[in-house]
Design a protein around this motif. Structure first.
Motif, PDB file in Angstrom:
ATOM      1  N   PHE A   8      -0.746   5.908   6.666  1.00  0.00           N
ATOM      2  CA  PHE A   8       0.685   5.861   6.373  1.00  0.00           C
ATOM      3  C   PHE A   8       0.870   5.430   4.922  1.00  0.00           C
ATOM      4  N   VAL A   9       1.701   6.164   4.172  1.00  0.00           N
ATOM      5  CA  VAL A   9       1.927   5.806   2.771  1.00  0.00           C
ATOM      6  C   VAL A   9       3.282   6.340   2.328  1.00  0.00           C
ATOM      7  N   GLY A  10       3.911   5.639   1.375  1.00  0.00           N
ATOM      8  CA  GLY A  10       5.215   6.048   0.863  1.00  0.00           C
ATOM      9  C   GLY A  10       5.140   6.546  -0.559  1.00  0.00           C
ATOM     10  N   ILE A  44       6.309  -0.754   9.728  1.00  0.00           N
ATOM     11  CA  ILE A  44       7.457  -1.407   9.104  1.00  0.00           C
ATOM     12  C   ILE A  44       7.294  -1.334   7.600  1.00  0.00           C
ATOM     13  N   PHE A  45       8.349  -0.948   6.883  1.00  0.00           N
ATOM     14  CA  PHE A  45       8.285  -0.892   5.429  1.00  0.00           C
ATOM     15  C   PHE A  45       9.682  -1.057   4.854  1.00  0.00           C
ATOM     16  N   GLY A  46       9.748  -1.441   3.590  1.00  0.00           N
ATOM     17  CA  GLY A  46      11.020  -1.556   2.890  1.00  0.00           C
ATOM     18  C   GLY A  46      11.179  -0.445   1.880  1.00  0.00           C
ATOM     19  N   SER A  47      12.426  -0.202   1.465  1.00  0.00           N
ATOM     20  CA  SER A  47      12.723   0.886   0.547  1.00  0.00           C
ATOM     21  C   SER A  47      13.727   0.426  -0.505  1.00  0.00           C
ATOM     22  N   ASP A  48      13.807   1.177  -1.594  1.00  0.00           N
ATOM     23  CA  ASP A  48      14.807   0.889  -2.611  1.00  0.00           C
ATOM     24  C   ASP A  48      16.219   1.162  -2.122  1.00  0.00           C
ATOM     25  N   ASP A  49      16.360   1.763  -0.948  1.00  0.00           N
ATOM     26  CA  ASP A  49      17.698   1.924  -0.362  1.00  0.00           C
ATOM     27  C   ASP A  49      18.211   0.618   0.243  1.00  0.00           C
ATOM     28  N   LYS A 105       5.916  13.007  -5.600  1.00  0.00           N
ATOM     29  CA  LYS A 105       6.368  12.084  -6.634  1.00  0.00           C
ATOM     30  C   LYS A 105       5.402  10.900  -6.663  1.00  0.00           C
ATOM     31  N   SER A 106       5.567  10.024  -7.655  1.00  0.00           N
ATOM     32  CA  SER A 106       4.659   8.895  -7.854  1.00  0.00           C
ATOM     33  C   SER A 106       4.399   8.121  -6.571  1.00  0.00           C
ATOM     34  N   VAL A 107       3.139   7.703  -6.402  1.00  0.00           N
ATOM     35  CA  VAL A 107       2.741   6.920  -5.226  1.00  0.00           C
ATOM     36  C   VAL A 107       2.267   5.550  -5.703  1.00  0.00           C
ATOM     37  N   GLU A 108       3.156   4.552  -5.599  1.00  0.00           N
ATOM     38  CA  GLU A 108       2.793   3.167  -5.901  1.00  0.00           C
ATOM     39  C   GLU A 108       2.518   2.394  -4.622  1.00  0.00           C
ATOM     40  N   SER A 109       3.028   2.885  -3.518  1.00  0.00           N
ATOM     41  CA  SER A 109       2.727   2.331  -2.198  1.00  0.00           C
ATOM     42  C   SER A 109       1.231   2.448  -1.929  1.00  0.00           C
ATOM     43  N   SER A 110       0.687   1.458  -1.246  1.00  0.00           N
ATOM     44  CA  SER A 110      -0.731   1.503  -0.883  1.00  0.00           C
ATOM     45  C   SER A 110      -0.865   1.989   0.555  1.00  0.00           C
ATOM     46  N   ALA A 154      13.377   5.144  -3.032  1.00  0.00           N
ATOM     47  CA  ALA A 154      11.933   5.123  -3.265  1.00  0.00           C
ATOM     48  C   ALA A 154      11.251   4.107  -2.346  1.00  0.00           C
ATOM     49  N   VAL A 155      10.065   4.457  -1.871  1.00  0.00           N
ATOM     50  CA  VAL A 155       9.273   3.550  -1.032  1.00  0.00           C
ATOM     51  C   VAL A 155       8.063   3.118  -1.847  1.00  0.00           C
TER      52      VAL A 155
END
Length: 412
Positions: free
Chosen positions: A277-279, A317-322, A261-266, A304-305
């Motif tokens: 590492f990428v979301g 460490i990362f944040g998510s739409d959850d 799916k779309s990758v907007e994470s860098s 979504a990440v």
């Protein structure tokens, strides 16, 4: 039913009353731009001289801008158009400045100047001490891209489809380069070459001196992800669901990985371990071998990440739409800790990428708060939403008790 609700209330009250500070010494260095440096590798490790404290700062508006840190002050923007400067030790405001549009761009700081874009179309250069504007430059549309600054120029993309090089001292335009669509990707640069994606589906490499194109590479959709550069290879995601590894010299394809799916994470790189590492928007965070794209592990978040992971010790460490800030073991992908400011019931998407300062992580949320977390101690502040939930539960139980008494009287 009442007994189960009482247990829930008891648990939440423990959360509310739990201590939220720590006094362990930290190791840190300043994080002065999006993804920490001009190559966007997302990693620092240097000593600091203050004891970290967990705290919450209320920006009173959603935060999607990723913070920058300099001299124990953290800087970021919010959706109501405000640029904030907040003291790192205690989370109190130093100064604010109101722009004319939403601020989703992440700041870059060089010496005593902060550069940040706004959806009012301006790139602002501000004094870090008090927020006064040194100069501002008007582009043809809103700015979501985050600036990159070298010795003399500041580079920024605009939704007008152009990439600008401006004199960092006075904001005069040095050159501009026109792409085929909005530029929301943030530039990466090394050795006289600027790399950036565009919503026209291309990744561009250009000469920083005059803006002439060196090469471009076409993907299958918008490129909102910001490129990451290491050892001659450029890594970048596309909304076509693919992560690309390109030769930085000529743009030739080295390998790809299908994210689904779309990758907007860098991408974030651990150069010592050849790990990337990428979301993605399907909630997956993957760890790949930088050399050939071999998958090492996959973690699935429940939202979504879109954030870019930060590295700390053996953790990412990362944040998510959850609505969760996730802390994973970087070698295994196993979750070691998670923090939900909304306690699941009141979660808001997290689109602000975390920054690391010693053993602390700082990240904003769409709920309007900036959170300071102690990674080592797995310690986080008790958010205001815990009080809302406890208060709501108490009211609900009170209503149920009243209804039960009324029902009992009717039976009699």
């Amino acid at each position: 039913m009442l007994e189960k609700k009482s247990i829930l209330i008891g648990f939440l009250m423990v959360c509310v009353l739990a201590g939220t500070t720590s006094a362990a010494p930290a190791a840190a260095s300043d994080w002065t731009m999006f993804h920490e440096n001009l190559q966007h590798t997302g990693f620092v490790a240097q000593p600091a001289d203050f004891s970290p404290t967990t705290w919450i700062f209320n920006a009173k508006s959603a935060i999607q801008s990723s913070p920058a840190i300099l001299d124990k002050i953290i800087y970021f923007g919010s959706i109501d158009g405000t640029v904030h400067a907040v003291y790192l030790e205690n989370g109190t405001s130093n100064w604010t400045y109101k722009t004319g549009g939403k601020v989703v761009s992440s700041p870059a700081i060089v010496n005593s100047t902060l550069y940040i874009g706004s959806m009012d179309g301006y790139l602002y250069a501000q004094n870090t001490q008090n927020g006064t504007v040194k100069w501002k430059y008007k582009t043809g549309d809103g700015i979501e891209s985050s600036p990159a600054v070298d010795g003399s120029n500041v580079y920024i993309g605009s939704n007008d489809g152009k990439i600008y090089a401006l004199d960092s001292a006075d904001g005069t335009m040095v050159w501009e380069f026109k792409t085929g669509d909005a530029v929301t990707s943030s530039p990466t640069l090394l050795n006289g070459t600027l790399y950036v994606g565009s919503n026209d589906g291309k990744i561009y490499a250009m000469n920083t001196e005059n803006g002439t194109k060196k090469w471009d590479f076409t993907t299958g959709d918008n490129v909102k992800s910001s490129p990451t550069l290491s050892n001659g290879t450029l890594y970048v995601g596309s909304n076509d669901g693919t992560l690309y590894a390109l030769n930085a010299t000529d743009g030739s394809l080295e390998w790809t990985y299908d994210m689904g799916k779309s990758v907007e994470s860098s991408p974030t790189l651990d150069e010592r371990d050849n790990s990337l590492f990428v979301g993605a928007d399907n909630g997956e965070v993957v760890c790949l071998d930088t050399r050939d794209g071999t998958e090492k592990w996959v973690y699935n978040a429940s939202g979504a990440v879109k954030t870019t992971p930060a590295l700390y010790s053996n953790k990412i460490i990362f944040g998510s739409d959850d609505g969760t800030i996730h802390v994973l073991n970087k070698y295994t992908g196993n979750e070691e800790w998670a923090y939900e400011p909304g306690y699941y019931l009141l979660n808001s998407p997290i689109r602000s990428s975390p920054v690391v300062y010693g053993n602390m992580a700082y990240t904003g949320s769409n709920d309007g708060y900036l959170y300071a977390l102690n990674i080592d101690k797995e310690n986080a502040p008790t958010s205001v939403f815990a009080y809302y939930i406890v208060g709501g539960a108490i009211v609900l139980i009170a209503v149920l008790i009243v209804l039960r008494k009324i029902g009992g009287r009717k039976k009699k």
